[in-house]
Design a protein around this motif. Structure first.
Motif, PDB file in Angstrom:
ATOM      1  N   HIS A   1       0.785   5.487  -7.244  1.00 53.13           N
ATOM      2  CA  HIS A   1      -0.333   6.067  -7.496  1.00 53.13           C
ATOM      3  C   HIS A   1      -0.435   7.627  -7.461  1.00 53.13           C
ATOM      4  CE1 HIS A   1      -5.518   6.722  -6.247  1.00 53.13           C
ATOM      5  NE2 HIS A   1      -5.237   7.969  -7.369  1.00 53.13           N
ATOM      6  N   ARG A   2       0.838   7.979  -6.229  1.00 53.40           N
ATOM      7  CA  ARG A   2       1.101  10.137  -5.750  1.00 53.40           C
ATOM      8  C   ARG A   2       1.858  10.321  -7.340  1.00 53.40           C
ATOM      9  NH1 ARG A   2      -0.723  12.642  -2.703  1.00 53.40           N
ATOM     10  NH2 ARG A   2      -0.702  14.308  -4.464  1.00 53.40           N
TER      11      ARG A   2
ATOM     12  N   HIS B   1      -6.619   4.220 -10.463  1.00 57.16           N
ATOM     13  CA  HIS B   1      -6.452   3.983  -8.946  1.00 57.16           C
ATOM     14  C   HIS B   1      -7.226   3.809  -7.997  1.00 57.16           C
ATOM     15  CE1 HIS B   1      -2.426   3.035 -10.634  1.00 57.16           C
ATOM     16  NE2 HIS B   1      -2.132   1.658  -9.489  1.00 57.16           N
ATOM     17  N   ASP B   2      -7.584   5.034  -8.104  1.00 60.95           N
ATOM     18  CA  ASP B   2      -8.970   5.843  -6.905  1.00 60.95           C
ATOM     19  C   ASP B   2     -10.437   4.880  -6.960  1.00 60.95           C
ATOM     20  OD1 ASP B   2      -8.265   8.090  -6.878  1.00 60.95           O
ATOM     21  OD2 ASP B   2      -9.511   9.363  -7.914  1.00 60.95           O
TER      22      ASP B   2
ATOM     23  N   ASP C   1      -6.036  -3.753 -10.848  1.00 62.26           N
ATOM     24  CA  ASP C   1      -4.951  -3.492 -11.456  1.00 62.26           C
ATOM     25  C   ASP C   1      -3.780  -4.910 -11.175  1.00 62.26           C
ATOM     26  OD1 ASP C   1      -2.263  -2.361 -11.124  1.00 62.26           O
ATOM     27  OD2 ASP C   1      -2.188  -0.337 -10.313  1.00 62.26           O
TER      28      ASP C   1
ATOM     29  N   TRP D   1      -8.629   1.199  -5.374  1.00 57.16           N
ATOM     30  CA  TRP D   1      -8.734   1.190  -4.025  1.00 57.16           C
ATOM     31  C   TRP D   1     -10.823   1.356  -3.842  1.00 57.16           C
ATOM     32  CZ3 TRP D   1      -4.468  -0.433  -3.359  1.00 57.16           C
ATOM     33  CH2 TRP D   1      -3.374   0.808  -3.899  1.00 57.16           C
TER      34      TRP D   1
ATOM     35  N   HIS E   1       2.449   1.504  -3.993  1.00 54.79           N
ATOM     36  CA  HIS E   1       1.137   1.128  -4.295  1.00 54.79           C
ATOM     37  C   HIS E   1       0.580   2.573  -4.705  1.00 54.79           C
ATOM     38  CE1 HIS E   1      -1.814  -1.120  -6.917  1.00 54.79           C
ATOM     39  NE2 HIS E   1      -1.392   0.080  -7.686  1.00 54.79           N
ATOM     40  N   TRP E   2       0.087   3.311  -3.407  1.00 55.61           N
ATOM     41  CA  TRP E   2      -0.793   3.767  -3.136  1.00 55.61           C
ATOM     42  C   TRP E   2      -0.080   5.187  -2.719  1.00 55.61           C
ATOM     43  CZ3 TRP E   2      -1.584   7.209   1.435  1.00 55.61           C
ATOM     44  CH2 TRP E   2      -3.094   8.109   1.277  1.00 55.61           C
TER      45      TRP E   2
ATOM     46  N   ILE F   1       1.272  -1.194   0.154  1.00 54.82           N
ATOM     47  CA  ILE F   1      -0.618  -0.013   0.437  1.00 54.82           C
ATOM     48  C   ILE F   1       0.703   0.857   0.187  1.00 54.82           C
ATOM     49  CG2 ILE F   1      -1.138   1.493   1.267  1.00 54.82           C
ATOM     50  CD1 ILE F   1      -3.024  -1.233   0.563  1.00 54.82           C
ATOM     51  N   GLU F   2       1.664   0.928   0.864  1.00 56.14           N
ATOM     52  CA  GLU F   2       2.750   2.502   0.368  1.00 56.14           C
ATOM     53  C   GLU F   2       3.266   2.589  -0.239  1.00 56.14           C
ATOM     54  OE1 GLU F   2       5.759   1.861   4.021  1.00 56.14           O
ATOM     55  OE2 GLU F   2       3.971   2.011   5.603  1.00 56.14           O
TER      56      GLU F   2
END
Ligand SMILES: [Fe+2]
Length: 240
Positions: A14-15, A61-62, A161, A65, A9-10, A6-7
């Motif tokens: 994504h950032r 990505h939004d 994904d 999640w 990927h998100w 998560i750290e």
């Protein structure tokens, strides 16, 4: 799905899509559009404009999640289950088809469950499905950042994904194991059901609007209602 995934990927992948997109469209005509509109405009009917990949990856990505929740998985219910059984034969057949699409996507990309409204007005040759599959749930896979929304008349309901960054930390190259964990333990059927409801409401609204428009077009205006008199009709007959 681990905290580390998560750290990365998100928090990082994504950032980066969001930051890059903001940089690309800052001060352009696109600034101020919704992310969805921005993505569709940038797809440009398959003639992709430079910022498309970042816009679509931000949207995808939004959506990804929001397709999962802690303690997800299990069985869908209600209208969603009914349509899955109608369009795929059974829940198991749907799960097999979805998992196969997700594992078979060559390279990076996404697998989707979507509600396909119709093929009408689709000015896009990449639309992969035939008109016999209208008003049905369908499974599609897309490469890189592509999203079925850009094909018109497709309403995404669920996505996974399958870029390597989504699973490599937890499952190394075992994409199938990641897909199974996602479908068995993470997928939020509530989210999928509410998207289906929204899609159907939007479609009904669009159909009502189209009907109203065609009724208005049929209605004669006051000038058209006045009968026209052709004083030369006899002359036309004589000429034949
Ligand atoms: Fe990703």
């Amino acid at each position: 799905m681990s905290e580390e995934t998560i750290e990365y990927h998100w928090g990082k992948h994504h950032r980066t899509y969001v930051d890059n997109l903001n940089r690309q469209i800052d001060g352009t005509d696109l600034d101020g559009n919704s992310l969805e509109d921005t993505m569709v405009i940038l797809y440009n009917k398959g003639d992709i404009l430079p910022a498309f990949n970042n816009a679509a990856q931000a949207w995808n990505h939004d959506f990804f999640w929001e397709s999962m929740k802690p303690g997800g998985g299990g069985r869908p219910s209600g209208e969603l289950l009914k349509l899955i059984e109608r369009d795929f034969g059974s829940l198991k057949k749907f799960l097999d088809e979805f998992k196969t699409a997700a594992s078979a996507q060559f390279g990076s990309g996404w697998a989707w469950l979507a509600y396909k409204e119709s093929r009408l007005d689709v000015g896009n040759v990449l639309n992969p499905l035939q008109s016999g599959e209208d008003k049905k749930l369908v499974v599609v896979k897309t490469p890189n950042a592509v999203n079925p929304l850009v094909w018109n008349y497709y309403y995404p309901l669920l996505t996974i994904d399958v870029w390597e960054h989504a699973y490599f930390i937890d499952f190394q190259n075992q994409r199938r194991d990641y897909i199974s964990v996602f479908m068995d333990k993470l997928v939020s059927w509530d989210a999928v059901s509410s998207r289906l409801e929204q899609a159907k409401a939007l479609i009904e609204e669009r159909e009502r609007e189209a009907e109203r428009k065609s009724r208005d077009e049929e209605k004669p205006t006051s000038s058209e209602a006045t009968p026209e008199i052709f004083s030369d009709s006899d002359a036309d007959l004589d000429a034949e």
